[in-house]
Write an enzyme that holds these catalytic residues in place. Structure first.
Site, mmCIF file in Angstrom:
data_model
loop_
_atom_site.group_PDB
_atom_site.id
_atom_site.type_symbol
_atom_site.label_atom_id
_atom_site.label_comp_id
_atom_site.label_asym_id
_atom_site.label_seq_id
_atom_site.Cartn_x
_atom_site.Cartn_y
_atom_site.Cartn_z
ATOM 1 C CE LYS A 32 -4.147 -1.774 2.245
ATOM 2 N NZ LYS A 32 -5.182 -1.249 1.274
ATOM 3 N NE ARG A 84 9.586 5.867 -2.161
ATOM 4 C CZ ARG A 84 10.632 5.059 -1.676
ATOM 5 N NH1 ARG A 84 10.493 4.006 -1.235
ATOM 6 N NH2 ARG A 84 11.977 5.855 -1.810
ATOM 7 N NE ARG A 117 10.156 -4.325 14.782
ATOM 8 C CZ ARG A 117 8.902 -4.557 15.144
ATOM 9 N NH1 ARG A 117 8.262 -5.322 14.506
ATOM 10 N NH2 ARG A 117 8.546 -3.800 16.181
ATOM 11 C CE LYS A 150 8.334 -7.046 19.324
ATOM 12 N NZ LYS A 150 9.702 -6.624 19.855
ATOM 13 C CG ASP A 162 5.777 -4.610 19.544
ATOM 14 O OD1 ASP A 162 5.206 -5.786 19.800
ATOM 15 O OD2 ASP A 162 6.795 -4.153 20.367
ATOM 16 N NE ARG A 213 0.738 3.259 22.850
ATOM 17 C CZ ARG A 213 1.456 2.247 23.606
ATOM 18 N NH1 ARG A 213 2.829 1.931 23.409
ATOM 19 N NH2 ARG A 213 1.041 1.324 24.116
ATOM 20 C CG HIS A 264 5.182 4.516 17.636
ATOM 21 N ND1 HIS A 264 5.563 3.673 18.689
ATOM 22 C CD2 HIS A 264 6.005 5.260 17.196
ATOM 23 C CE1 HIS A 264 7.011 3.873 18.413
ATOM 24 N NE2 HIS A 264 7.355 4.698 17.586
ATOM 25 C CD GLU A 312 5.350 -0.084 16.753
ATOM 26 O OE1 GLU A 312 4.997 0.372 18.000
ATOM 27 O OE2 GLU A 312 6.220 -0.501 16.507
ATOM 28 C CB ALA A 335 15.186 6.676 16.556
#
Length: 263
Positions: free
Chosen positions: A53, A58, A76, A78, A105, A138, A153, A172, A184
């Site tokens: 999406k 883009r 990514r 986990k 997440d 958030r 987030h 997430e 970060a």
């Protein structure tokens, strides 16, 4: 949604052994592994859906606008070890239903843009899509974390269509500027190097760097607004658009090139 048997540890096993024979229940372990791999695959597919999406947006911006707010996209998933470690650390029940409900997440997508104003635009474009449901938001830009971290987030859910079932999977999405992402990334490397025990002087320097990044973003945003970037959107072709001229031009180009006759 297809029925999936809940994943529970073998309560009869002690220290990895099962039954009076004291032998490892290999078949049970393999069944758990296969079921968990299948569970994680759903999150991988959800990442694919979201990144598709974003890449469509883009490419659409590149085609129809003079400005593209999306600089780059990362994703990514986990690792199984990380997921299970979090379940244990948070004292969640060790089963798939609890993981699905509490660990939101597992699948992550990061969208990096140039300017602060791009963040809200990208957020609205994604959340506005019919099959994306916003579960949680958030705003760590309006409410920066004490260590200086800034990012928006979103926890969203998206349908994943599999061969035997359809399920909604949480993803997430982090949206931030280049300056926020740079800070970060550096902060993560420092905390990893010191295993979370960062010396006070480095923490102070990081906080100062976060402030500098914020000032840079604000300055770049101000410059951005000074530049006339009124979007010149090329409207989509109407159904009644006469393509005769385009056909004649293409036909002339084709006739000028030697090649096999059209069947």
């Amino acid at each position: 949604m297809g029925v999936m048997k809940p994943w529970h540890p073998d309560t009869t096993a002690v220290d990895g052994f099962s039954g009076e024979s004291g032998r490892i229940d290999i078949e049970h372990v393999h069944a758990l592994r296969d079921q968990f791999v299948d569970f994680m695959l759903g999150y991988k597919f959800a990442i694919d859906e979201i990144t598709t999406k974003i890449n469509i947006l883009r490419e659409d911006f590149n085609s129809t606008h003079e400005y593209n707010p999306i600089e780059h996209v990362r994703s990514r998933l986990k690792s199984p070890e990380s997921v299970l470690e979090k379940v244990q650390r948070k004292n969640y029940p060790m089963n798939l239903a609890a993981i699905r409900e509490n660990v939101l997440d597992i699948a992550g997508v990061r969208v990096v843009c140039s300017f602060i104003s791009d963040i809200a635009a990208i957020r609205d474009m994604l959340v506005g899509q019919e099959d994306i449901t916003l579960l949680e938001e958030r705003d760590y830009i309006a409410h920066r974390k004490p260590n200086g971290y800034q990012s928006l987030h979103l926890i969203v859910s998206i349908p994943v269509f599999r061969s035997a079932s359809t399920e909604r999977v949480p993803v997430e999405i982090q949206i931030r500027t280049i300056a926020m992402d740079f800070w970060a990334s550096l902060e993560h490397k420092i905390y990893y190097k010191y295993r979370g025990e960062v010396p006070p002087n480095l923490r102070s320097d990081l906080a100062q760097a976060a402030e500098v990044a914020t000032q840079l973003d604000e300055k770049m945003e101000a410059l951005h607004r000074q530049v006339d970037r009124t979007a010149h959107v090329r409207t989509g072709p109407a159904d009644s658009l006469d393509l005769t001229g385009l056909y004649q031009s293409l036909a002339a180009e084709r006739s000028a090139r030697p090649g096999p006759p059209e069947r």
